[in-house]
Design a protein around this motif. Structure first.
Motif, short mmCIF file in Angstrom:
data_model
loop_
_atom_site.label_atom_id
_atom_site.label_comp_id
_atom_site.label_asym_id
_atom_site.label_seq_id
_atom_site.Cartn_x
_atom_site.Cartn_y
_atom_site.Cartn_z
N GLN A 1 -19.87 -22.65 6.30
CA GLN A 1 -20.51 -21.69 5.39
C GLN A 1 -20.02 -21.68 4.09
N LEU B 1 -20.61 -15.49 11.94
CA LEU B 1 -21.09 -15.39 10.59
C LEU B 1 -19.92 -14.73 9.77
N SER B 2 -19.71 -15.15 8.43
CA SER B 2 -18.96 -14.86 7.74
C SER B 2 -19.11 -13.27 7.21
N GLN B 3 -18.04 -12.55 7.13
CA GLN B 3 -18.45 -11.19 6.79
C GLN B 3 -18.32 -10.86 5.29
N ARG C 1 -22.59 -14.31 2.48
CA ARG C 1 -23.71 -13.98 3.21
C ARG C 1 -25.01 -13.77 2.36
#
Length: 151
Positions: free
Chosen positions: A44, A110-112, A117
């Protein structure tokens, strides 16, 4: 002289065909790079600039069907890898897993980071816009529209 005769008969020289094949393979390799990323976090962090950006540029610039097929498949692979789809989990190297084969829930993959994002979301939107010209509506859609307009 022999090359020009072959080119006039078959339309493309061997060098042009090989270049198209290499561009298609390069696009697919970008997709597989996303699949084989060592971790979702590493993927990501680099996916927009290193993988999705070049694929978007290829969609906009390429005109050869062979290359476009490779690019579309690479976009699919990269998209599945970013969202940790089960289809790409089967392709991943089990030795790359940091937890020894444990599956992480999709929510935690998923990245926070809001900036990351947002960047991935913007890149996704740009790719969808680049893919729209290649989507053909079903043949029955026009008939359905005509039928609905008569009611």
């Amino acid at each position: 002289r022999a090359g020009s005769i072959a080119q006039s008969l078959f339309g493309k020289s061997t060098a042009v065909q090989q270049a198209e094949t290499l561009r298609a393979m390069l696009a697919l390799s970008l997709g597989y790079c996303a699949v084989y990323a060592p971790s979702p976090e590493a993927l990501q962090a680099q996916v927009c600039e290193q993988i999705l950006g070049p694929l978007e540029a290829s969609l906009a610039q390429e005109r050869t069907v062979l290359v476009l097929r490779g690019v579309v498949e690479a976009v699919r692979l990269a998209s599945d890898a970013v969202r940790s789809a089960p289809e790409t989990a089967a392709l991943r190297d089990p030795f790359l897993s940091a937890r020894g084969g444990e599956e992480e829930p999709v929510e935690t993959v998923l990245s926070q980071d809001p900036a990351l994002r947002a960047a991935i979301g913007l890149q996704r939107d740009a790719l969808v816009k680049a893919l729209l010209p290649f989507i053909e509506p079903p043949a029955d859609a026009e008939q359905d529209e005509q039928r609905l307009s008569t009611f």
